[in-house]
Design a protein around this motif. Structure first.
Motif: not given
Length: 215
Positions: A67-75
Protein backbone atom coordinates in the motif's frame (compact mmCIF):
# COMPACT_ATOMS: atom_id res chain seq x y z
CA UNK A 1 13.34 5.84 -5.02
CA UNK A 2 16.07 6.65 -7.52
CA UNK A 3 14.99 9.41 -9.90
CA UNK A 4 15.91 7.31 -12.93
CA UNK A 5 13.60 4.50 -11.77
CA UNK A 6 10.78 6.93 -11.05
CA UNK A 7 11.09 8.42 -14.52
CA UNK A 8 11.15 4.93 -16.05
CA UNK A 9 7.91 4.05 -14.23
CA UNK A 10 6.27 7.34 -15.23
CA UNK A 11 7.12 6.77 -18.90
CA UNK A 12 6.78 3.00 -19.02
CA UNK A 13 10.42 2.58 -20.01
CA UNK A 14 11.39 -1.04 -19.38
CA UNK A 15 14.96 -0.41 -20.56
CA UNK A 16 15.14 2.36 -17.96
CA UNK A 17 13.94 -0.11 -15.32
CA UNK A 18 16.78 -2.50 -16.06
CA UNK A 19 19.21 0.38 -16.31
CA UNK A 20 18.30 1.29 -12.72
CA UNK A 21 18.76 -2.32 -11.64
CA UNK A 22 22.20 -2.40 -13.28
CA UNK A 23 23.17 0.71 -11.33
CA UNK A 24 21.86 -0.72 -8.07
CA UNK A 25 20.90 -4.39 -7.91
CA UNK A 26 19.10 -3.86 -4.58
CA UNK A 27 17.01 -0.89 -5.69
CA UNK A 28 13.72 -2.84 -5.69
CA UNK A 29 14.51 -4.51 -2.36
CA UNK A 30 15.05 -1.15 -0.71
CA UNK A 31 11.69 0.10 -1.95
CA UNK A 32 10.04 -3.09 -0.74
CA UNK A 33 11.49 -2.55 2.74
CA UNK A 34 9.50 0.70 3.13
CA UNK A 35 6.15 -0.10 4.81
CA UNK A 36 4.02 2.39 2.85
CA UNK A 37 5.34 3.71 -0.44
CA UNK A 38 4.41 4.49 -4.03
CA UNK A 39 6.34 1.71 -5.75
CA UNK A 40 7.24 1.78 -9.45
CA UNK A 41 4.21 -0.52 -9.89
CA UNK A 42 1.91 2.08 -8.31
CA UNK A 43 3.29 4.74 -10.62
CA UNK A 44 3.07 2.63 -13.78
CA UNK A 45 -0.41 1.28 -12.99
CA UNK A 46 -1.70 4.81 -12.36
CA UNK A 47 -0.41 5.91 -15.75
CA UNK A 48 -1.61 2.81 -17.59
CA UNK A 49 1.83 1.59 -18.64
CA UNK A 50 0.76 -2.04 -18.91
CA UNK A 51 3.95 -3.75 -20.06
CA UNK A 52 6.05 -1.96 -17.46
CA UNK A 53 3.53 -2.79 -14.74
CA UNK A 54 3.55 -6.49 -15.59
CA UNK A 55 7.35 -6.57 -15.84
CA UNK A 56 7.83 -5.00 -12.41
CA UNK A 57 5.12 -7.22 -10.90
CA UNK A 58 6.91 -10.27 -12.27
CA UNK A 59 10.22 -9.11 -10.80
CA UNK A 60 8.72 -8.09 -7.46
CA UNK A 61 5.32 -9.77 -6.82
CA UNK A 62 5.19 -8.25 -3.33
CA UNK A 63 4.69 -4.81 -4.88
CA UNK A 64 1.19 -5.91 -5.88
CA UNK A 65 0.21 -6.17 -2.21
CA UNK A 66 2.00 -3.09 -0.95
CA UNK A 67 0.00 0.00 0.00
CA UNK A 68 1.08 3.58 -0.60
CA UNK A 69 0.83 6.32 2.07
CA UNK A 70 -2.82 6.86 1.05
CA UNK A 71 -3.61 3.22 1.82
CA UNK A 72 -4.01 2.23 -1.82
CA UNK A 73 -2.60 -0.66 -3.82
CA UNK A 74 -1.46 -0.46 -7.42
CA UNK A 75 -4.73 -2.09 -8.54
CA UNK A 76 -6.72 0.48 -6.57
CA UNK A 77 -4.86 3.26 -8.38
CA UNK A 78 -5.38 1.72 -11.82
CA UNK A 79 -9.13 1.60 -11.09
CA UNK A 80 -9.26 5.15 -9.74
CA UNK A 81 -7.57 6.38 -12.92
CA UNK A 82 -9.83 4.29 -15.20
CA UNK A 83 -6.91 2.30 -16.62
CA UNK A 84 -9.12 -0.69 -17.31
CA UNK A 85 -6.80 -2.56 -19.67
CA UNK A 86 -4.07 -2.32 -17.04
CA UNK A 87 -6.51 -3.66 -14.44
CA UNK A 88 -7.36 -6.64 -16.66
CA UNK A 89 -3.71 -7.53 -17.24
CA UNK A 90 -2.84 -7.21 -13.56
CA UNK A 91 -5.59 -9.58 -12.43
CA UNK A 92 -4.77 -11.99 -15.25
CA UNK A 93 -1.26 -12.13 -13.80
CA UNK A 94 -2.50 -12.51 -10.22
CA UNK A 95 -6.23 -12.67 -9.49
CA UNK A 96 -5.63 -12.44 -5.74
CA UNK A 97 -4.70 -8.78 -6.19
CA UNK A 98 -8.47 -8.19 -6.21
CA UNK A 99 -8.61 -9.13 -2.52
CA UNK A 100 -5.81 -6.84 -1.34
CA UNK A 101 -7.37 -4.61 1.31
CA UNK A 102 -6.50 -0.95 1.43
CA UNK A 103 -7.87 2.08 3.19
CA UNK A 104 -10.77 1.26 5.53
CA UNK A 105 -10.47 -2.40 4.57
CA UNK A 106 -11.76 -1.86 1.04
CA UNK A 107 -10.46 -4.12 -1.69
CA UNK A 108 -10.75 -3.42 -5.42
CA UNK A 109 -14.13 -5.15 -5.67
CA UNK A 110 -15.53 -2.83 -3.01
CA UNK A 111 -14.08 0.12 -4.89
CA UNK A 112 -15.56 -0.79 -8.26
CA UNK A 113 -18.97 -1.61 -6.73
CA UNK A 114 -19.35 1.94 -5.47
CA UNK A 115 -21.42 4.30 -7.59
CA UNK A 116 -19.04 6.79 -9.18
CA UNK A 117 -20.81 10.05 -9.96
CA UNK A 118 -18.15 11.06 -12.44
CA UNK A 119 -18.43 7.73 -14.23
CA UNK A 120 -22.20 8.16 -14.48
CA UNK A 121 -21.54 11.25 -16.59
CA UNK A 122 -19.45 9.23 -19.03
CA UNK A 123 -21.23 6.19 -20.42
CA UNK A 124 -18.05 4.60 -21.77
CA UNK A 125 -16.31 4.82 -18.40
CA UNK A 126 -19.41 3.62 -16.54
CA UNK A 127 -19.70 0.61 -18.86
CA UNK A 128 -16.00 -0.10 -18.36
CA UNK A 129 -16.43 -0.14 -14.60
CA UNK A 130 -19.29 -2.66 -14.83
CA UNK A 131 -17.22 -4.85 -17.16
CA UNK A 132 -14.38 -4.81 -14.63
CA UNK A 133 -16.78 -5.67 -11.80
CA UNK A 134 -17.98 -8.70 -13.76
CA UNK A 135 -14.39 -9.74 -14.53
CA UNK A 136 -13.44 -9.47 -10.86
CA UNK A 137 -16.32 -11.72 -9.83
CA UNK A 138 -15.53 -14.25 -12.55
CA UNK A 139 -11.81 -14.31 -11.76
CA UNK A 140 -12.17 -14.32 -7.98
CA UNK A 141 -15.72 -15.18 -6.89
CA UNK A 142 -14.65 -15.64 -3.25
CA UNK A 143 -14.08 -11.88 -3.08
CA UNK A 144 -17.88 -11.52 -2.84
CA UNK A 145 -17.49 -12.44 0.85
CA UNK A 146 -14.77 -9.91 1.67
CA UNK A 147 -15.69 -7.27 4.24
CA UNK A 148 -14.56 -3.70 4.81
CA UNK A 149 -13.82 -2.34 8.28
CA UNK A 150 -17.55 -1.63 8.53
CA UNK A 151 -18.39 -5.26 7.68
CA UNK A 152 -19.70 -4.23 4.27
CA UNK A 153 -19.65 -6.57 1.29
CA UNK A 154 -19.47 -5.24 -2.26
CA UNK A 155 -23.24 -5.76 -2.39
CA UNK A 156 -23.73 -3.53 0.66
CA UNK A 157 -21.72 -0.80 -1.04
CA UNK A 158 -23.51 -1.12 -4.39
CA UNK A 159 -26.89 -0.93 -2.65
CA UNK A 160 -25.88 1.95 -0.38
CA UNK A 161 -24.62 4.03 -3.30
CA UNK A 162 -27.56 3.02 -5.51
CA UNK A 163 -25.39 1.48 -8.20
CA UNK A 164 -28.17 -0.47 -9.89
CA UNK A 165 -26.07 -2.14 -12.56
CA UNK A 166 -23.51 -3.28 -10.01
CA UNK A 167 -26.27 -4.69 -7.79
CA UNK A 168 -27.61 -6.72 -10.70
CA UNK A 169 -24.17 -8.10 -11.60
CA UNK A 170 -23.38 -9.01 -7.99
CA UNK A 171 -26.74 -10.70 -7.44
CA UNK A 172 -26.20 -12.65 -10.65
CA UNK A 173 -22.83 -13.83 -9.35
CA UNK A 174 -24.35 -14.84 -6.00
CA UNK A 175 -26.94 -16.94 -7.84
CA UNK A 176 -24.33 -18.47 -10.13
CA UNK A 177 -21.95 -19.58 -7.39
CA UNK A 178 -24.62 -20.40 -4.82
CA UNK A 179 -23.35 -18.06 -2.10
CA UNK A 180 -26.77 -16.85 -0.94
CA UNK A 181 -25.49 -16.66 2.64
CA UNK A 182 -23.74 -13.42 1.62
CA UNK A 183 -27.16 -11.77 1.49
CA UNK A 184 -27.52 -12.30 5.22
CA UNK A 185 -24.20 -10.66 6.13
CA UNK A 186 -24.81 -7.65 8.35
CA UNK A 187 -22.74 -4.49 8.45
CA UNK A 188 -21.81 -2.62 11.63
CA UNK A 189 -25.29 -1.07 11.65
CA UNK A 190 -26.87 -4.52 11.56
CA UNK A 191 -28.17 -4.20 8.00
CA UNK A 192 -28.16 -7.06 5.49
CA UNK A 193 -28.74 -6.80 1.75
CA UNK A 194 -32.51 -6.76 2.04
CA UNK A 195 -32.35 -4.02 4.67
CA UNK A 196 -30.06 -1.97 2.43
CA UNK A 197 -32.41 -2.40 -0.52
CA UNK A 198 -35.35 -1.35 1.60
CA UNK A 199 -33.54 1.73 2.89
CA UNK A 200 -33.21 3.05 -0.68
CA UNK A 201 -37.03 3.13 -1.00
CA UNK A 202 -36.55 1.60 -4.44
CA UNK A 203 -36.99 -2.06 -3.69
CA UNK A 204 -38.24 -3.06 -7.14
CA UNK A 205 -35.40 -1.20 -8.83
CA UNK A 206 -32.85 -3.10 -6.76
CA UNK A 207 -34.32 -6.47 -7.68
CA UNK A 208 -36.84 -7.08 -4.90
CA UNK A 209 -38.27 -10.26 -6.49
CA UNK A 210 -34.78 -11.77 -6.73
CA UNK A 211 -33.84 -10.75 -3.21
CA UNK A 212 -37.03 -12.27 -1.81
CA UNK A 213 -36.44 -15.47 -3.77
CA UNK A 214 -32.88 -15.77 -2.50
CA UNK A 215 -33.63 -15.10 1.17
Amino acid sequence: MAESLKVAAETGDINGLYGSIKEDSHVLDRIDAIPFVDTPLHIAASAGHIDFAIEILRLKPSFGRKLNPDGLSSLHLALINDKFETVKRLIKFDKELIRVKGREGANSLHLIAENDNNANQQQIVAAGRIDILAEFLFACPNSIEDLTNRNETALHIALKTENQRAVQVILGCICRIGRTEVLAYRDVEGKNAFDMAESTSQLEVWGLPLLIALF
